[in-house]
Design a protein around this motif. Structure first.
Motif, mmCIF file in Angstrom:
data_model
loop_
_atom_site.group_PDB
_atom_site.id
_atom_site.type_symbol
_atom_site.label_atom_id
_atom_site.label_comp_id
_atom_site.label_asym_id
_atom_site.label_seq_id
_atom_site.Cartn_x
_atom_site.Cartn_y
_atom_site.Cartn_z
ATOM 1 N N ASP A 65 36.874 27.138 43.264
ATOM 2 C CA ASP A 65 37.649 27.705 44.359
ATOM 3 C C ASP A 65 39.100 27.826 43.908
ATOM 4 N N LEU A 66 39.688 28.996 43.996
ATOM 5 C CA LEU A 66 41.064 29.194 43.536
ATOM 6 C C LEU A 66 42.103 28.662 44.519
ATOM 7 N N ARG A 67 41.699 28.440 45.768
ATOM 8 C CA ARG A 67 42.662 27.899 46.739
ATOM 9 C C ARG A 67 43.101 26.507 46.299
ATOM 10 N N GLY A 68 44.411 26.306 46.229
ATOM 11 C CA GLY A 68 44.965 25.019 45.825
ATOM 12 C C GLY A 68 45.113 24.849 44.328
ATOM 13 N N LEU A 69 44.664 25.805 43.552
ATOM 14 C CA LEU A 69 44.745 25.725 42.103
ATOM 15 C C LEU A 69 46.129 26.141 41.625
ATOM 16 N N ASN A 70 46.745 25.347 40.768
ATOM 17 C CA ASN A 70 48.041 25.695 40.181
ATOM 18 C C ASN A 70 47.837 26.804 39.159
ATOM 19 N N ARG A 71 48.557 27.917 39.363
ATOM 20 C CA ARG A 71 48.441 29.079 38.493
ATOM 21 C C ARG A 71 49.826 29.567 38.108
ATOM 22 N N CYS A 72 49.911 30.582 37.242
ATOM 23 C CA CYS A 72 51.205 31.106 36.782
ATOM 24 C C CYS A 72 51.186 32.621 36.724
ATOM 25 N N ARG A 73 52.364 33.195 36.968
ATOM 26 C CA ARG A 73 52.618 34.612 36.699
ATOM 27 C C ARG A 73 53.607 34.664 35.537
ATOM 28 N N TYR A 74 53.386 35.583 34.635
ATOM 29 C CA TYR A 74 54.257 35.736 33.473
ATOM 30 C C TYR A 74 54.997 37.058 33.585
ATOM 31 N N ASN A 75 56.314 37.034 33.412
ATOM 32 C CA ASN A 75 57.098 38.257 33.390
ATOM 33 C C ASN A 75 57.199 38.695 31.933
ATOM 34 N N LEU A 76 56.575 39.826 31.608
ATOM 35 C CA LEU A 76 56.545 40.281 30.220
ATOM 36 C C LEU A 76 57.920 40.669 29.690
ATOM 37 N N THR A 121 56.402 31.980 36.516
ATOM 38 C CA THR A 121 56.545 31.621 37.922
ATOM 39 C C THR A 121 55.261 30.945 38.386
ATOM 40 N N PRO A 122 55.332 29.640 38.650
ATOM 41 C CA PRO A 122 54.135 28.959 39.141
ATOM 42 C C PRO A 122 53.848 29.337 40.588
ATOM 43 N N PHE A 123 52.577 29.347 40.964
ATOM 44 C CA PHE A 123 52.185 29.577 42.350
ATOM 45 C C PHE A 123 50.855 28.891 42.604
ATOM 46 N N VAL A 124 50.573 28.685 43.868
ATOM 47 C CA VAL A 124 49.306 28.110 44.284
ATOM 48 C C VAL A 124 48.659 29.099 45.238
ATOM 49 N N THR A 125 47.426 29.452 44.972
ATOM 50 C CA THR A 125 46.703 30.368 45.846
ATOM 51 C C THR A 125 46.378 29.626 47.139
ATOM 52 N N PHE A 184 44.501 52.911 36.091
ATOM 53 C CA PHE A 184 45.370 54.030 35.742
ATOM 54 C C PHE A 184 44.842 55.362 36.273
ATOM 55 N N THR A 185 43.920 55.301 37.229
ATOM 56 C CA THR A 185 43.373 56.530 37.804
ATOM 57 C C THR A 185 43.957 56.719 39.201
ATOM 58 N N ASP A 186 43.623 57.851 39.809
ATOM 59 C CA ASP A 186 44.088 58.109 41.174
ATOM 60 C C ASP A 186 43.041 57.715 42.217
ATOM 61 N N ARG A 187 42.004 57.002 41.797
ATOM 62 C CA ARG A 187 40.945 56.549 42.704
ATOM 63 C C ARG A 187 40.902 55.032 42.730
ATOM 64 N N PRO A 188 40.503 54.435 43.850
ATOM 65 C CA PRO A 188 40.378 52.974 43.912
ATOM 66 C C PRO A 188 39.293 52.469 42.958
ATOM 67 N N THR A 189 39.508 51.310 42.407
ATOM 68 C CA THR A 189 38.499 50.649 41.590
ATOM 69 C C THR A 189 37.848 49.569 42.442
ATOM 70 N N VAL A 190 36.530 49.510 42.402
ATOM 71 C CA VAL A 190 35.787 48.470 43.107
ATOM 72 C C VAL A 190 35.335 47.458 42.065
ATOM 73 N N GLU A 191 35.683 46.200 42.295
ATOM 74 C CA GLU A 191 35.327 45.148 41.351
ATOM 75 C C GLU A 191 34.940 43.898 42.113
ATOM 76 N N ILE A 192 34.183 43.048 41.463
ATOM 77 C CA ILE A 192 33.807 41.771 42.048
ATOM 78 C C ILE A 192 34.223 40.668 41.074
ATOM 79 N N HIS A 193 34.806 39.615 41.629
ATOM 80 C CA HIS A 193 35.253 38.474 40.828
ATOM 81 C C HIS A 193 34.382 37.278 41.181
ATOM 82 N N VAL A 194 33.863 36.617 40.171
ATOM 83 C CA VAL A 194 33.071 35.408 40.363
ATOM 84 C C VAL A 194 33.785 34.296 39.613
ATOM 85 N N TYR A 195 34.196 33.272 40.357
ATOM 86 C CA TYR A 195 34.939 32.159 39.779
ATOM 87 C C TYR A 195 34.067 30.911 39.722
ATOM 88 N N GLY A 196 34.324 30.084 38.748
ATOM 89 C CA GLY A 196 33.585 28.836 38.629
ATOM 90 C C GLY A 196 34.154 27.746 39.511
#
Length: 98
Positions: A71-82, A88-92, A57-69
């Motif tokens: 590989d997300l490629r090929g994993l079935n995931r979902c987006r939720y419309n609030l 909506t299912p998707f696969v990375t 919510f700021t006007d500057r970029p946020t730098v973050e690092i994600h560490v997953y247990g």
């Protein structure tokens, strides 16, 4: 695990509160919202506490690092419309934010 390396990040967690009876739709309830600053981390636990939204919510970029247990490629995931409750299912297929 998501670690904030610069700026701020607001994470909102949601709980699914419906009875799963309508395929492709979910009722979500906001559980909590927390602001993380540089040096702080947050953890997501798959299938327990992973429905979340990340915002800057700021006007500057946020730098973050994600560490997953895993590989997300090929994993079935979902987006939720609030607003509509639609799931909506998707696969990375590739990392598109690196």
């Amino acid at each position: 695990m998501i670690g904030v390396m610069g700026n701020h990040l607001t994470e909102t967690r949601f709980r699914r509160v419906d009875d799963y009876s309508v395929e492709g739709y979910a009722t979500l309830q906001q559980d909590r919202s927390v602001e993380f600053t540089s040096g702080e981390i947050t953890l997501l636990i798959p299938e327990v506490d992973e429905i979340h939204q990340m915002d800057n919510f700021t006007d500057r970029p946020t730098v973050e690092i994600h560490v997953y247990g895993n590989d997300l490629r090929g994993l079935n995931r979902c987006r939720y419309n609030l607003e509509t409750g639609k799931i909506t299912p998707f696969v990375t297929e590739k990392y598109d934010n690196c």
